[in-house]
Design a protein around this motif. Structure first.
Motif, PDB file in Angstrom:
ATOM      1  N   ILE A 124       0.844  -1.192   0.000  1.00  0.00           N
ATOM      2  CA  ILE A 124       0.000   0.000   0.000  1.00  0.00           C
ATOM      3  C   ILE A 124       0.882   1.244   0.000  1.00  0.00           C
ATOM      4  O   ILE A 124       1.787   1.366   0.831  1.00  0.00           O
ATOM      5  CB  ILE A 124      -0.938   0.036   1.222  1.00  0.00           C
ATOM      6  CG1 ILE A 124      -1.923  -1.142   1.175  1.00  0.00           C
ATOM      7  CG2 ILE A 124      -1.699   1.360   1.299  1.00  0.00           C
ATOM      8  CD1 ILE A 124      -2.782  -1.266   2.421  1.00  0.00           C
ATOM      9  N   VAL A 125       0.625   2.143  -0.933  1.00  0.00           N
ATOM     10  CA  VAL A 125       1.275   3.451  -0.932  1.00  0.00           C
ATOM     11  C   VAL A 125       0.265   4.453  -0.378  1.00  0.00           C
ATOM     12  O   VAL A 125      -0.804   4.647  -0.964  1.00  0.00           O
ATOM     13  CB  VAL A 125       1.715   3.859  -2.347  1.00  0.00           C
ATOM     14  CG1 VAL A 125       2.332   5.257  -2.321  1.00  0.00           C
ATOM     15  CG2 VAL A 125       2.703   2.851  -2.918  1.00  0.00           C
ATOM     16  N   LEU A 126       0.598   5.052   0.760  1.00  0.00           N
ATOM     17  CA  LEU A 126      -0.236   6.099   1.339  1.00  0.00           C
ATOM     18  C   LEU A 126       0.194   7.426   0.726  1.00  0.00           C
ATOM     19  O   LEU A 126       1.285   7.929   1.012  1.00  0.00           O
ATOM     20  CB  LEU A 126      -0.088   6.135   2.864  1.00  0.00           C
ATOM     21  CG  LEU A 126      -0.543   4.879   3.618  1.00  0.00           C
ATOM     22  CD1 LEU A 126      -0.185   4.999   5.108  1.00  0.00           C
ATOM     23  CD2 LEU A 126      -2.037   4.652   3.457  1.00  0.00           C
ATOM     24  N   ALA A 127      -0.635   7.972  -0.161  1.00  0.00           N
ATOM     25  CA  ALA A 127      -0.314   9.233  -0.827  1.00  0.00           C
ATOM     26  C   ALA A 127      -0.817  10.378   0.034  1.00  0.00           C
ATOM     27  O   ALA A 127      -2.017  10.650   0.089  1.00  0.00           O
ATOM     28  CB  ALA A 127      -0.945   9.270  -2.216  1.00  0.00           C
ATOM     29  N   MET A 128       0.098  11.038   0.721  1.00  0.00           N
ATOM     30  CA  MET A 128      -0.268  12.093   1.660  1.00  0.00           C
ATOM     31  C   MET A 128      -0.707  13.347   0.910  1.00  0.00           C
ATOM     32  O   MET A 128       0.032  13.888   0.097  1.00  0.00           O
ATOM     33  CB  MET A 128       0.913  12.422   2.572  1.00  0.00           C
ATOM     34  CG  MET A 128       0.545  13.352   3.722  1.00  0.00           C
ATOM     35  SD  MET A 128       1.991  14.145   4.456  1.00  0.00           S
ATOM     36  CE  MET A 128       2.344  15.403   3.239  1.00  0.00           C
ATOM     37  N   GLY A 129      -1.908  13.805   1.227  1.00  0.00           N
ATOM     38  CA  GLY A 129      -2.412  15.002   0.572  1.00  0.00           C
ATOM     39  C   GLY A 129      -2.605  16.177   1.496  1.00  0.00           C
ATOM     40  O   GLY A 129      -3.166  17.197   1.096  1.00  0.00           O
ATOM     41  N   MET A 138       3.161   7.955   9.122  1.00  0.00           N
ATOM     42  CA  MET A 138       4.424   7.260   9.382  1.00  0.00           C
ATOM     43  C   MET A 138       4.274   6.275  10.543  1.00  0.00           C
ATOM     44  O   MET A 138       4.786   5.155  10.489  1.00  0.00           O
ATOM     45  CB  MET A 138       5.525   8.277   9.655  1.00  0.00           C
ATOM     46  CG  MET A 138       5.871   9.129   8.442  1.00  0.00           C
ATOM     47  SD  MET A 138       6.935  10.554   8.822  1.00  0.00           S
ATOM     48  CE  MET A 138       8.459   9.722   9.255  1.00  0.00           C
ATOM     49  N   VAL A 139       3.562   6.696  11.589  1.00  0.00           N
ATOM     50  CA  VAL A 139       3.309   5.802  12.724  1.00  0.00           C
ATOM     51  C   VAL A 139       2.494   4.597  12.268  1.00  0.00           C
ATOM     52  O   VAL A 139       2.805   3.447  12.593  1.00  0.00           O
ATOM     53  CB  VAL A 139       2.590   6.552  13.857  1.00  0.00           C
ATOM     54  CG1 VAL A 139       2.073   5.571  14.913  1.00  0.00           C
ATOM     55  CG2 VAL A 139       3.523   7.575  14.500  1.00  0.00           C
ATOM     56  N   ALA A 140       1.432   4.851  11.503  1.00  0.00           N
ATOM     57  CA  ALA A 140       0.577   3.761  11.028  1.00  0.00           C
ATOM     58  C   ALA A 140       1.372   2.774  10.179  1.00  0.00           C
ATOM     59  O   ALA A 140       1.235   1.548  10.329  1.00  0.00           O
ATOM     60  CB  ALA A 140      -0.596   4.322  10.229  1.00  0.00           C
ATOM     61  N   VAL A 154       3.912  -0.986   3.658  1.00  0.00           N
ATOM     62  CA  VAL A 154       3.233   0.309   3.600  1.00  0.00           C
ATOM     63  C   VAL A 154       4.272   1.397   3.350  1.00  0.00           C
ATOM     64  O   VAL A 154       5.263   1.498   4.086  1.00  0.00           O
ATOM     65  CB  VAL A 154       2.450   0.601   4.895  1.00  0.00           C
ATOM     66  CG1 VAL A 154       1.693   1.916   4.759  1.00  0.00           C
ATOM     67  CG2 VAL A 154       1.474  -0.533   5.203  1.00  0.00           C
ATOM     68  N   ILE A 155       4.053   2.190   2.325  1.00  0.00           N
ATOM     69  CA  ILE A 155       4.984   3.233   1.901  1.00  0.00           C
ATOM     70  C   ILE A 155       4.261   4.570   1.989  1.00  0.00           C
ATOM     71  O   ILE A 155       3.143   4.713   1.472  1.00  0.00           O
ATOM     72  CB  ILE A 155       5.452   2.983   0.453  1.00  0.00           C
ATOM     73  CG1 ILE A 155       6.180   1.628   0.363  1.00  0.00           C
ATOM     74  CG2 ILE A 155       6.329   4.109  -0.059  1.00  0.00           C
ATOM     75  CD1 ILE A 155       5.876   0.877  -0.897  1.00  0.00           C
ATOM     76  N   VAL A 156       4.857   5.541   2.643  1.00  0.00           N
ATOM     77  CA  VAL A 156       4.267   6.876   2.749  1.00  0.00           C
ATOM     78  C   VAL A 156       4.937   7.782   1.720  1.00  0.00           C
ATOM     79  O   VAL A 156       6.161   7.928   1.715  1.00  0.00           O
ATOM     80  CB  VAL A 156       4.435   7.456   4.166  1.00  0.00           C
ATOM     81  CG1 VAL A 156       3.821   8.858   4.240  1.00  0.00           C
ATOM     82  CG2 VAL A 156       3.789   6.536   5.200  1.00  0.00           C
ATOM     83  N   GLU A 273       9.585   2.348  -8.248  1.00  0.00           N
ATOM     84  CA  GLU A 273      10.798   2.010  -7.499  1.00  0.00           C
ATOM     85  C   GLU A 273      10.520   1.126  -6.301  1.00  0.00           C
ATOM     86  O   GLU A 273      11.230   0.147  -6.064  1.00  0.00           O
ATOM     87  CB  GLU A 273      11.494   3.300  -7.042  1.00  0.00           C
ATOM     88  CG  GLU A 273      12.776   3.048  -6.258  1.00  0.00           C
ATOM     89  CD  GLU A 273      13.588   4.311  -6.043  1.00  0.00           C
ATOM     90  OE1 GLU A 273      14.505   4.281  -5.205  1.00  0.00           O
ATOM     91  OE2 GLU A 273      13.304   5.323  -6.722  1.00  0.00           O
ATOM     92  N   TYR A 274       9.478   1.449  -5.537  1.00  0.00           N
ATOM     93  CA  TYR A 274       9.259   0.754  -4.272  1.00  0.00           C
ATOM     94  C   TYR A 274       8.270  -0.405  -4.367  1.00  0.00           C
ATOM     95  O   TYR A 274       8.265  -1.277  -3.494  1.00  0.00           O
ATOM     96  CB  TYR A 274       8.782   1.742  -3.208  1.00  0.00           C
ATOM     97  CG  TYR A 274       9.879   2.657  -2.735  1.00  0.00           C
ATOM     98  CD1 TYR A 274      10.733   2.284  -1.702  1.00  0.00           C
ATOM     99  CD2 TYR A 274      10.078   3.897  -3.339  1.00  0.00           C
ATOM    100  CE1 TYR A 274      11.743   3.120  -1.275  1.00  0.00           C
ATOM    101  CE2 TYR A 274      11.093   4.742  -2.927  1.00  0.00           C
ATOM    102  CZ  TYR A 274      11.921   4.339  -1.894  1.00  0.00           C
ATOM    103  OH  TYR A 274      12.941   5.172  -1.480  1.00  0.00           O
ATOM    104  N   CYS A 275       7.450  -0.433  -5.409  1.00  0.00           N
ATOM    105  CA  CYS A 275       6.480  -1.531  -5.558  1.00  0.00           C
ATOM    106  C   CYS A 275       6.874  -2.510  -6.651  1.00  0.00           C
ATOM    107  O   CYS A 275       6.572  -3.698  -6.552  1.00  0.00           O
ATOM    108  CB  CYS A 275       5.093  -0.973  -5.846  1.00  0.00           C
ATOM    109  SG  CYS A 275       4.460   0.139  -4.578  1.00  0.00           S
ATOM    110  N   PHE A 276       7.527  -2.008  -7.702  1.00  0.00           N
ATOM    111  CA  PHE A 276       7.898  -2.878  -8.805  1.00  0.00           C
ATOM    112  C   PHE A 276       9.411  -2.976  -8.991  1.00  0.00           C
ATOM    113  O   PHE A 276       9.876  -3.659  -9.890  1.00  0.00           O
ATOM    114  CB  PHE A 276       7.272  -2.368 -10.114  1.00  0.00           C
ATOM    115  CG  PHE A 276       5.771  -2.412 -10.109  1.00  0.00           C
ATOM    116  CD1 PHE A 276       5.098  -3.589 -10.355  1.00  0.00           C
ATOM    117  CD2 PHE A 276       5.029  -1.265  -9.842  1.00  0.00           C
ATOM    118  CE1 PHE A 276       3.706  -3.625 -10.339  1.00  0.00           C
ATOM    119  CE2 PHE A 276       3.645  -1.292  -9.844  1.00  0.00           C
ATOM    120  CZ  PHE A 276       2.974  -2.477 -10.085  1.00  0.00           C
ATOM    121  N   GLY A 277      10.168  -2.297  -8.132  1.00  0.00           N
ATOM    122  CA  GLY A 277      11.625  -2.332  -8.255  1.00  0.00           C
ATOM    123  C   GLY A 277      12.237  -3.280  -7.264  1.00  0.00           C
ATOM    124  O   GLY A 277      11.762  -4.413  -7.073  1.00  0.00           O
TER     125      GLY A 277
END
Length: 284
Positions: A124-129, A138-140, A154-156, A273-277
């Motif tokens: 899961i990529v958490l896209a911070m808006g 980051m804590v989650a 989980v990637i922020v 980079e982080y999901c498919f790399g």
């Protein structure tokens, strides 16, 4: 102001379908192709008189939508996850703010992610808006990886440092030394490009604050790529401040498109980079 009409079309929803818009069967089909999702995380807060309270939700969902499309064209399938619409906000003296505690957002984010994980999403990529949400996300993310034994990654993704570097390039008419931020030229341009009927340019007012930068390296806010975090419940106490920081008068749909293209491309790079790399990374 004219009275609202039931016949008004305020905005249209563009594809691809997000988690909320899909049927259960459609989602199952997506899950058969990928175990990766991007989850937009926004907020409901004032953006002065000219931008909607849901501005952060609209713009982060649009960034994610475009990124999902870009990746799909490369045969990299990513699910457009559900938007988490609330976060901690400041300046609640303005009507309409929905402020939740960072601890509440961390729990809410974990619950949402665990539901996605139950259905087969493992990255899961958490896209911070919304900038005040960064710490909670980051804590989650950290707690989720520990609690699932790394079965859930989980990637922020925080695009604010990038957009801060872009603004002087696209808004060449900014007054010397001026800042552009909340409700300013950048956010106004993006909403004009996305949902112009929700923008009240007749209520937009420029508000200039001189931009200062410490001589100490990285002595600026964490959300903008620096190393300092100073939370405040009220960021600007000046009574003349009406929720706009910057120059919304400079916003145009064309610049909004430029910003959306750049920001969604940045998010796509992060996903590549982080999901498919590389499967492993070292966190300092």
């Amino acid at each position: 102001m004219l009275p609202p009409s039931s016949d008004d079309i305020l905005y249209e929803v563009r594809g691809p379908k997000s988690w909320e818009c899909m049927t259960s069967a459609e989602l199952a089909g997506q899950l058969a192709m990928t175990d990766c999702a991007i989850v937009p995380v926004g907020a409901v807060e004032q953006h002065a008189g000219h931008l909607p309270l849901g501005q952060d939700n609209f713009q982060i969902s649009e960034i994610v939508r475009r990124s999902v499309l870009q990746l799909a064209h490369e045969n990299r399938h990513v699910i457009f996850g559900p938007t988490i619409p609330f976060g901690p906000v400041s300046n609640v003296r303005f009507a309409g703010c929905i402020n939740i505690r960072p601890s509440t957002l961390a729990v809410l984010t974990k619950e949402v992610c665990l539901n996605l994980h139950r259905d087969g999403v493992n990255t899961i990529v958490l896209a911070m808006g919304h900038d005040l949400s960064l710490g909670a996300l980051m804590v989650a993310a950290r707690e989720l990886t520990e609690e699932t034994g790394d079965r859930l990654r989980v990637i922020v993704a925080n695009w604010l440092p990038y957009v801060v570097s872009l603004l002087p390039q696209v808004f060449t008419d900014l007054p010397p030394g001026a800042r552009d931020g909340h409700g300013g030229a950048g956010e106004t341009a993006r909403m004009l490009a996305q949902h112009p009927a929700l923008v009240r340019m007749d209520l937009a007012r420029d508000y200039h604050v001189a931009a200062t930068r410490s001589a100490t390296p990285f002595a600026h806010p964490v959300t903008a790529g620096g190393g300092v975090y100073i939370p405040r419940a009220t960021t600007i106490r000046d009574e003349a401040f009406q929720g706009i920081l910057g120059c919304p008068s400079l916003g145009t749909p064309e610049i909004g498109e430029t910003l959306y293209d750049a920001l969604s491309s940045w998010l796509s790079d992060i996903v590549r980079e982080y999901c498919f790399g590389a499967s492993e990374s070292y966190n300092y």
